[in-house]
Design a protein around this motif. Structure first.
Motif, PDB file in Angstrom:
ATOM      1  N   ALA A  64       7.101  13.662   1.891  1.00  0.00           N
ATOM      2  CA  ALA A  64       7.162  12.395   1.147  1.00  0.00           C
ATOM      3  C   ALA A  64       7.345  11.220   2.107  1.00  0.00           C
ATOM      4  CB  ALA A  64       8.286  12.436   0.116  1.00  0.00           C
ATOM      5  N   ALA A  65       8.210  11.390   3.092  1.00  0.00           N
ATOM      6  CA  ALA A  65       8.449  10.320   4.076  1.00  0.00           C
ATOM      7  C   ALA A  65       7.188  10.065   4.896  1.00  0.00           C
ATOM      8  CB  ALA A  65       9.621  10.686   4.976  1.00  0.00           C
ATOM      9  N   LEU A  66       6.502  11.128   5.305  1.00  0.00           N
ATOM     10  CA  LEU A  66       5.270  10.980   6.075  1.00  0.00           C
ATOM     11  C   LEU A  66       4.198  10.297   5.240  1.00  0.00           C
ATOM     12  CD1 LEU A  66       3.635  11.504   8.651  1.00  0.00           C
ATOM     13  CD2 LEU A  66       3.100  13.781   7.743  1.00  0.00           C
ATOM     14  N   ALA A  67       4.048  10.711   3.984  1.00  0.00           N
ATOM     15  CA  ALA A  67       3.049  10.097   3.103  1.00  0.00           C
ATOM     16  C   ALA A  67       3.344   8.615   2.895  1.00  0.00           C
ATOM     17  CB  ALA A  67       3.013  10.823   1.757  1.00  0.00           C
ATOM     18  N   GLY A  68       4.607   8.264   2.748  1.00  0.00           N
ATOM     19  CA  GLY A  68       4.973   6.859   2.590  1.00  0.00           C
ATOM     20  C   GLY A  68       4.645   6.048   3.830  1.00  0.00           C
ATOM     21  N   ALA A  69       4.923   6.605   5.000  1.00  0.00           N
ATOM     22  CA  ALA A  69       4.627   5.904   6.253  1.00  0.00           C
ATOM     23  C   ALA A  69       3.120   5.734   6.445  1.00  0.00           C
ATOM     24  CB  ALA A  69       5.240   6.652   7.432  1.00  0.00           C
ATOM     25  N   VAL A  70       2.348   6.753   6.098  1.00  0.00           N
ATOM     26  CA  VAL A  70       0.887   6.668   6.198  1.00  0.00           C
ATOM     27  C   VAL A  70       0.363   5.602   5.244  1.00  0.00           C
ATOM     28  CG1 VAL A  70      -1.278   7.888   5.707  1.00  0.00           C
ATOM     29  CG2 VAL A  70       0.500   8.999   7.068  1.00  0.00           C
ATOM     30  N   ALA A  71       0.864   5.600   4.005  1.00  0.00           N
ATOM     31  CA  ALA A  71       0.412   4.615   3.017  1.00  0.00           C
ATOM     32  C   ALA A  71       0.712   3.192   3.482  1.00  0.00           C
ATOM     33  CB  ALA A  71       1.069   4.884   1.663  1.00  0.00           C
ATOM     34  N   THR A  72       1.899   2.971   4.011  1.00  0.00           N
ATOM     35  CA  THR A  72       2.270   1.639   4.485  1.00  0.00           C
ATOM     36  C   THR A  72       1.392   1.226   5.663  1.00  0.00           C
ATOM     37  OG1 THR A  72       4.541   1.954   3.751  1.00  0.00           O
ATOM     38  CG2 THR A  72       4.158   0.226   5.376  1.00  0.00           C
ATOM     39  N   ALA A  73       1.160   2.137   6.600  1.00  0.00           N
ATOM     40  CA  ALA A  73       0.312   1.833   7.761  1.00  0.00           C
ATOM     41  C   ALA A  73      -1.125   1.543   7.324  1.00  0.00           C
ATOM     42  CB  ALA A  73       0.347   2.983   8.765  1.00  0.00           C
ATOM     43  N   ALA A  74      -1.599   2.236   6.287  1.00  0.00           N
ATOM     44  CA  ALA A  74      -2.958   2.002   5.792  1.00  0.00           C
ATOM     45  C   ALA A  74      -3.060   0.656   5.080  1.00  0.00           C
ATOM     46  CB  ALA A  74      -3.372   3.124   4.846  1.00  0.00           C
ATOM     47  N   GLU A  75      -2.019   0.276   4.332  1.00  0.00           N
ATOM     48  CA  GLU A  75      -2.019  -0.994   3.609  1.00  0.00           C
ATOM     49  C   GLU A  75      -1.879  -2.184   4.550  1.00  0.00           C
ATOM     50  OE1 GLU A  75       1.207  -0.664   0.821  1.00  0.00           O
ATOM     51  OE2 GLU A  75       0.229   0.958  -0.269  1.00  0.00           O
ATOM     52  N   GLU A  76      -1.183  -1.982   5.661  1.00  0.00           N
ATOM     53  CA  GLU A  76      -0.905  -3.072   6.597  1.00  0.00           C
ATOM     54  C   GLU A  76      -1.323  -2.659   8.010  1.00  0.00           C
ATOM     55  OE1 GLU A  76       3.119  -4.570   6.069  1.00  0.00           O
ATOM     56  OE2 GLU A  76       3.170  -3.571   4.119  1.00  0.00           O
ATOM     57  N   PRO A  77      -2.622  -2.514   8.245  1.00  0.00           N
ATOM     58  CA  PRO A  77      -3.084  -1.967   9.530  1.00  0.00           C
ATOM     59  C   PRO A  77      -2.730  -2.809  10.755  1.00  0.00           C
ATOM     60  CG  PRO A  77      -4.929  -2.798   8.242  1.00  0.00           C
ATOM     61  CD  PRO A  77      -3.728  -2.863   7.365  1.00  0.00           C
ATOM     62  N   ASP A  78      -2.474  -4.087  10.576  1.00  0.00           N
ATOM     63  CA  ASP A  78      -2.149  -4.942  11.722  1.00  0.00           C
ATOM     64  C   ASP A  78      -0.649  -5.132  11.901  1.00  0.00           C
ATOM     65  OD1 ASP A  78      -4.850  -5.324  12.332  1.00  0.00           O
ATOM     66  OD2 ASP A  78      -5.007  -6.949  10.877  1.00  0.00           O
ATOM     67  N   ASP A  79       0.153  -4.445  11.107  1.00  0.00           N
ATOM     68  CA  ASP A  79       1.606  -4.584  11.151  1.00  0.00           C
ATOM     69  C   ASP A  79       2.197  -3.563  12.118  1.00  0.00           C
ATOM     70  OD1 ASP A  79       4.347  -4.635  10.734  1.00  0.00           O
ATOM     71  OD2 ASP A  79       4.169  -4.931   8.577  1.00  0.00           O
ATOM     72  N   ALA A  80       2.750  -4.050  13.223  1.00  0.00           N
ATOM     73  CA  ALA A  80       3.323  -3.160  14.237  1.00  0.00           C
ATOM     74  C   ALA A  80       4.499  -2.362  13.674  1.00  0.00           C
ATOM     75  CB  ALA A  80       3.763  -3.959  15.453  1.00  0.00           C
ATOM     76  N   ASP A  81       5.250  -2.952  12.742  1.00  0.00           N
ATOM     77  CA  ASP A  81       6.381  -2.234  12.140  1.00  0.00           C
ATOM     78  C   ASP A  81       5.900  -1.059  11.299  1.00  0.00           C
ATOM     79  OD1 ASP A  81       8.186  -3.967  13.322  1.00  0.00           O
ATOM     80  OD2 ASP A  81       8.249  -5.297  11.573  1.00  0.00           O
ATOM     81  N   ALA A  82       4.795  -1.238  10.573  1.00  0.00           N
ATOM     82  CA  ALA A  82       4.242  -0.152   9.769  1.00  0.00           C
ATOM     83  C   ALA A  82       3.768   0.991  10.672  1.00  0.00           C
ATOM     84  CB  ALA A  82       3.101  -0.663   8.897  1.00  0.00           C
ATOM     85  N   ALA A  83       3.095   0.639  11.761  1.00  0.00           N
ATOM     86  CA  ALA A  83       2.649   1.661  12.717  1.00  0.00           C
ATOM     87  C   ALA A  83       3.860   2.349  13.348  1.00  0.00           C
ATOM     88  CB  ALA A  83       1.772   1.032  13.791  1.00  0.00           C
ATOM     89  N   GLY A  84       4.911   1.571  13.632  1.00  0.00           N
ATOM     90  CA  GLY A  84       6.132   2.135  14.207  1.00  0.00           C
ATOM     91  C   GLY A  84       6.813   3.104  13.265  1.00  0.00           C
ATOM     92  N   ALA A  85       6.783   2.813  11.966  1.00  0.00           N
ATOM     93  CA  ALA A  85       7.388   3.718  10.979  1.00  0.00           C
ATOM     94  C   ALA A  85       6.649   5.048  10.950  1.00  0.00           C
ATOM     95  CB  ALA A  85       7.383   3.067   9.598  1.00  0.00           C
TER      96      ALA A  85
END
Length: 144
Positions: A64-85
């Motif tokens: 669940a945590a991995l899926a959430g991090a992937v979803a956030t990174a996909a929604e905000e591809p230019d966000d370094a914090d999302a990629a960091g998560a």
């Protein structure tokens, strides 16, 4: 955190980014496609395999945590914090599973080589490049 995990994450990050960019949040549920082009397979395909490897080794909470991090990174591809998560989720999985560290190391290409993937009309790829021109009627003027 061990040096080995840090190095693996540095190697894996471009592939993870490519996978999330190419496939979005569906990267975890998407079946591997035998018809994927070589450039995508070399980058996004490897990123997808890394994510699937980690996914299979996680419990329900970890998934669940991995899926959430992937979803956030996909929604905000230019966000370094999302990629960091997303990287944080992978690091956590690697810290908890020594066998996963070995599997990921075997999956990644050997460090030290240079891979340049280029696709598209007039695409230019090089490790080192001086002047590059791509287009119709391009004029290059010498420095004055």
């Amino acid at each position: 955190m061990s040096t080995e995990i840090v190095e693996l994450m540095e190697q894996a990050t471009p592939y993870l980014s490519a996978a999330v960019t190419a496939y979005g949040a569906a990267v975890l549920s998407r079946a591997e496609d035998a018809a994927v082009g070589a450039a995508v397979e070399g980058t996004a395909g490897l990123g997808q395999r890394i994510l699937h490897l980690v996914w299979r080794r996680r419990n329900e909470e970890g998934r669940a945590a991995l899926a959430g991090a992937v979803a956030t990174a996909a929604e905000e591809p230019d966000d370094a914090d999302a990629a960091g998560a997303l990287r944080h989720q992978l690091k956590q999985a690697l810290r908890e599973d020594a066998e996963l560290v070995r599997e990921l190391a075997a999956l990644l290409p050997a460090p030290g080589g240079v891979t340049v993937n280029v696709s598209g009309t007039r695409a230019i790829g090089a490790q080192h490049i001086g002047i590059a021109a791509s287009g119709d009627n391009t004029t290059i003027h010498p420095q004055q």
